[in-house]
Design a protein around this motif. Structure first.
Motif, PDB file in Angstrom:
ATOM      1  N   THR A   1      13.086  42.115  21.315  1.00 25.45           N
ATOM      2  CA  THR A   1      13.976  40.724  21.085  1.00 25.45           C
ATOM      3  C   THR A   1      15.139  41.244  22.757  1.00 25.45           C
ATOM      4  O   THR A   1      15.785  42.349  22.630  1.00 25.45           O
ATOM      5  CB  THR A   1      14.641  40.809  20.239  1.00 25.45           C
ATOM      6  OG1 THR A   1      13.014  40.583  18.907  1.00 25.45           O
ATOM      7  CG2 THR A   1      15.359  39.659  20.281  1.00 25.45           C
ATOM      8  N   LEU A   2      15.621  40.301  23.951  1.00 26.08           N
ATOM      9  CA  LEU A   2      16.626  40.356  23.999  1.00 26.08           C
ATOM     10  C   LEU A   2      17.915  39.394  24.135  1.00 26.08           C
ATOM     11  O   LEU A   2      16.872  37.962  24.065  1.00 26.08           O
ATOM     12  CB  LEU A   2      16.431  41.024  25.633  1.00 26.08           C
ATOM     13  CG  LEU A   2      17.201  41.199  26.654  1.00 26.08           C
ATOM     14  CD1 LEU A   2      16.355  42.281  27.156  1.00 26.08           C
ATOM     15  CD2 LEU A   2      17.722  40.023  27.711  1.00 26.08           C
ATOM     16  N   TYR A   3      19.273  39.693  24.094  1.00 23.94           N
ATOM     17  CA  TYR A   3      20.011  38.247  23.641  1.00 23.94           C
ATOM     18  C   TYR A   3      21.193  38.823  25.181  1.00 23.94           C
ATOM     19  O   TYR A   3      21.695  40.205  25.200  1.00 23.94           O
ATOM     20  CB  TYR A   3      20.693  38.722  22.565  1.00 23.94           C
ATOM     21  CG  TYR A   3      20.052  39.427  21.606  1.00 23.94           C
ATOM     22  CD1 TYR A   3      19.827  40.646  21.134  1.00 23.94           C
ATOM     23  CD2 TYR A   3      19.684  38.395  20.073  1.00 23.94           C
ATOM     24  CE1 TYR A   3      18.628  41.093  19.877  1.00 23.94           C
ATOM     25  CE2 TYR A   3      19.240  38.825  19.420  1.00 23.94           C
ATOM     26  CZ  TYR A   3      18.767  39.881  19.044  1.00 23.94           C
ATOM     27  OH  TYR A   3      17.841  39.677  17.960  1.00 23.94           O
ATOM     28  N   TRP A   4      21.219  37.068  25.954  1.00 27.92           N
ATOM     29  CA  TRP A   4      22.647  37.632  26.564  1.00 27.92           C
ATOM     30  C   TRP A   4      24.058  36.324  25.566  1.00 27.92           C
ATOM     31  O   TRP A   4      23.778  35.348  24.801  1.00 27.92           O
ATOM     32  CB  TRP A   4      22.371  36.251  27.330  1.00 27.92           C
ATOM     33  CG  TRP A   4      21.159  36.807  28.348  1.00 27.92           C
ATOM     34  CD1 TRP A   4      20.162  37.054  29.031  1.00 27.92           C
ATOM     35  CD2 TRP A   4      22.250  38.258  29.358  1.00 27.92           C
ATOM     36  NE1 TRP A   4      20.130  38.161  30.183  1.00 27.92           N
ATOM     37  CE2 TRP A   4      21.586  38.581  30.019  1.00 27.92           C
ATOM     38  CE3 TRP A   4      23.502  39.513  29.421  1.00 27.92           C
ATOM     39  CZ2 TRP A   4      21.892  39.957  31.456  1.00 27.92           C
ATOM     40  CZ3 TRP A   4      23.677  40.099  30.738  1.00 27.92           C
ATOM     41  CH2 TRP A   4      22.870  40.015  31.289  1.00 27.92           C
ATOM     42  N   TYR A   5      25.201  36.877  25.432  1.00 28.34           N
ATOM     43  CA  TYR A   5      25.805  36.978  24.399  1.00 28.34           C
ATOM     44  C   TYR A   5      27.781  36.471  25.564  1.00 28.34           C
ATOM     45  O   TYR A   5      27.447  37.285  26.582  1.00 28.34           O
ATOM     46  CB  TYR A   5      26.731  37.860  23.475  1.00 28.34           C
ATOM     47  CG  TYR A   5      25.626  37.239  22.277  1.00 28.34           C
ATOM     48  CD1 TYR A   5      24.831  38.492  22.298  1.00 28.34           C
ATOM     49  CD2 TYR A   5      26.355  36.924  21.506  1.00 28.34           C
ATOM     50  CE1 TYR A   5      23.900  38.175  20.709  1.00 28.34           C
ATOM     51  CE2 TYR A   5      25.308  36.673  19.645  1.00 28.34           C
ATOM     52  CZ  TYR A   5      24.036  37.406  19.986  1.00 28.34           C
ATOM     53  OH  TYR A   5      23.172  37.366  19.363  1.00 28.34           O
ATOM     54  N   GLN A   6      27.928  35.662  25.570  1.00 28.22           N
ATOM     55  CA  GLN A   6      29.392  35.321  26.468  1.00 28.22           C
ATOM     56  C   GLN A   6      29.943  35.472  25.748  1.00 28.22           C
ATOM     57  O   GLN A   6      30.046  34.548  24.011  1.00 28.22           O
ATOM     58  CB  GLN A   6      29.438  33.633  27.009  1.00 28.22           C
ATOM     59  CG  GLN A   6      30.704  33.308  27.611  1.00 28.22           C
ATOM     60  CD  GLN A   6      30.467  32.135  27.997  1.00 28.22           C
ATOM     61  OE1 GLN A   6      30.410  31.166  26.756  1.00 28.22           O
ATOM     62  NE2 GLN A   6      30.619  31.632  28.911  1.00 28.22           N
TER      63      GLN A   6
ATOM     64  N   CYS B   1      24.884  41.932  26.608  1.00 22.50           N
ATOM     65  CA  CYS B   1      23.311  41.776  26.246  1.00 22.50           C
ATOM     66  C   CYS B   1      22.864  43.056  25.941  1.00 22.50           C
ATOM     67  O   CYS B   1      23.963  43.539  25.684  1.00 22.50           O
ATOM     68  CB  CYS B   1      23.005  42.073  27.628  1.00 22.50           C
ATOM     69  SG  CYS B   1      20.744  42.804  28.295  1.00 22.50           S
ATOM     70  N   ALA B   2      22.165  42.546  24.600  1.00 16.03           N
ATOM     71  CA  ALA B   2      22.007  43.354  23.408  1.00 16.03           C
ATOM     72  C   ALA B   2      20.328  43.125  23.006  1.00 16.03           C
ATOM     73  O   ALA B   2      20.010  42.314  23.936  1.00 16.03           O
ATOM     74  CB  ALA B   2      22.585  42.642  22.380  1.00 16.03           C
ATOM     75  N   SER B   3      19.844  44.364  23.197  1.00 18.20           N
ATOM     76  CA  SER B   3      18.776  44.030  22.865  1.00 18.20           C
ATOM     77  C   SER B   3      18.331  44.975  21.177  1.00 18.20           C
ATOM     78  O   SER B   3      18.956  45.285  20.522  1.00 18.20           O
ATOM     79  CB  SER B   3      17.682  45.342  23.276  1.00 18.20           C
ATOM     80  OG  SER B   3      18.138  46.743  23.487  1.00 18.20           O
TER      81      SER B   3
ATOM     82  N   LEU C   1      20.975  45.298  16.243  1.00 17.69           N
ATOM     83  CA  LEU C   1      21.552  45.032  17.810  1.00 17.69           C
ATOM     84  C   LEU C   1      22.058  46.133  18.665  1.00 17.69           C
ATOM     85  O   LEU C   1      22.932  46.109  17.937  1.00 17.69           O
ATOM     86  CB  LEU C   1      22.242  43.534  17.660  1.00 17.69           C
ATOM     87  CG  LEU C   1      21.354  42.075  17.724  1.00 17.69           C
ATOM     88  CD1 LEU C   1      20.707  42.032  16.565  1.00 17.69           C
ATOM     89  CD2 LEU C   1      22.308  41.063  18.065  1.00 17.69           C
ATOM     90  N   PHE C   2      21.681  45.942  19.429  1.00 17.19           N
ATOM     91  CA  PHE C   2      22.319  47.431  20.503  1.00 17.19           C
ATOM     92  C   PHE C   2      23.006  46.343  21.432  1.00 17.19           C
ATOM     93  O   PHE C   2      22.356  46.282  22.274  1.00 17.19           O
ATOM     94  CB  PHE C   2      21.637  48.769  20.899  1.00 17.19           C
ATOM     95  CG  PHE C   2      21.136  49.498  19.530  1.00 17.19           C
ATOM     96  CD1 PHE C   2      19.686  48.662  18.951  1.00 17.19           C
ATOM     97  CD2 PHE C   2      21.174  50.517  19.284  1.00 17.19           C
ATOM     98  CE1 PHE C   2      19.411  49.779  18.261  1.00 17.19           C
ATOM     99  CE2 PHE C   2      20.816  51.608  17.867  1.00 17.19           C
ATOM    100  CZ  PHE C   2      19.478  50.504  17.536  1.00 17.19           C
ATOM    101  N   PHE C   3      23.828  47.028  22.223  1.00 11.18           N
ATOM    102  CA  PHE C   3      25.270  45.873  22.972  1.00 11.18           C
ATOM    103  C   PHE C   3      25.110  46.728  24.160  1.00 11.18           C
ATOM    104  O   PHE C   3      25.236  48.143  23.773  1.00 11.18           O
ATOM    105  CB  PHE C   3      26.513  45.742  22.204  1.00 11.18           C
ATOM    106  CG  PHE C   3      26.087  44.162  21.664  1.00 11.18           C
ATOM    107  CD1 PHE C   3      25.356  43.987  20.187  1.00 11.18           C
ATOM    108  CD2 PHE C   3      25.895  42.782  22.017  1.00 11.18           C
ATOM    109  CE1 PHE C   3      25.674  43.035  19.475  1.00 11.18           C
ATOM    110  CE2 PHE C   3      26.062  41.786  21.389  1.00 11.18           C
ATOM    111  CZ  PHE C   3      25.431  42.101  19.556  1.00 11.18           C
ATOM    112  N   GLY C   4      25.100  46.096  25.400  1.00 15.48           N
ATOM    113  CA  GLY C   4      25.545  47.140  26.503  1.00 15.48           C
ATOM    114  C   GLY C   4      27.354  47.561  26.442  1.00 15.48           C
ATOM    115  O   GLY C   4      27.797  45.876  25.519  1.00 15.48           O
TER     116      GLY C   4
END
Lengths: 111, 119
Positions: free
Chosen positions: B31-36, B92-94, B108-111
């Protein structure tokens, strides 16, 4: 998704215990409660997660009453480095881990 | 263990220009996420992928934002044309998918994020 309410800010001193409470009145049966910490210029970092009663790890404890309508993150003996924003998230982890962040609680620790 | 990698760290563009952000998730995370994240606010989910399929893009402004995750690994988020209000940090998180692996908390692991300034 369950809506969460937490204080905008809290102040503390080094060595004290800090308790941040989050309200989530419409939490669903399958929802878990997760807390994240965020420092400036960094992405949030997972602190702890729980479903009911009490969960403890090496950095924090999470207290969840029987009705699960609130939860309290407890940070023992805080230090200056614990100054950060703390987010309470509630969500059904089975739904693809979809989690919504609120505005969080800005914790400021002073000497 | 390598974390979530994002680039560029900083980007300054003029309004109406385009920009692209790249994310390489932790190996094995489906799973990959984009957050603003706008200054002073919590992160807002823009899009969530599971492998290379979209799980949720309900808050993605599709007239100007697009994202893809080719081959279920790396992902790119594009903004075209940019507006002043797009100035934010793009995180970005995965994560593993819930139930994937033992003791999985769905963490969730965030960049570190990509900071965009639109002038």
């Amino acid at each position: 998704l369950a809506k969460t309410t937490q204080p905008i800010s809290m102040d503390s001193y080094e060595g004290q215990e800090v308790n941040i409470t989050c309200s989530h009145n419409n939490i669903a049966t399958n929802d878990y409660i997760t807390w994240y910490q965020q420092f400036p210029s960094q992405g949030p970092r997972f602190i702890i997660q729980g479903y009911k009663t009490k969960v403890t790890n090496e950095v924090a404890s999470l207290f969840i009453p029987a009705d699960r309508k609130s939860s309290t993150l407890s940070l023992p003996r805080v230090s200056l480095s614990d100054t950060a924003v703390y987010y309470c998230l509630v969500g059904d982890m089975r739904g693809g881990n979809k989690l919504t962040f609120g505005t969080g609680t800005q914790l400021k620790v002073e000497l | 263990e390598a974390g979530v990698a994002q680039s560029p760290r900083y980007k300054i563009i003029e309004k109406r220009q385009s920009v692209a952000f790249w994310c390489n998730p932790i190996s094995g995370h489906a799973t990959l996420y984009w957050y603003q994240q706008i200054l002073g606010q919590g992160p807002k989910l823009l899009i969530q992928f599971q492998n290379n399929g979209v799980v949720d893009d309900s808050q993605l402004p599709k007239d100007r934002f697009s994202a893809e995750r080719l081959k279920g690994v790396d992902s790119t988020l594009k903004i075209q044309p940019a507006k002043l209000e797009d100035s934010a940090v793009y995180l970005c998180a995965s994560s593993f998918t819930w139930g994937q692996g033992l003791m999985n908390t769905g963490e969730l692991f965030f960049g570190e994020g990509s900071r965009l300034t639109v002038l």
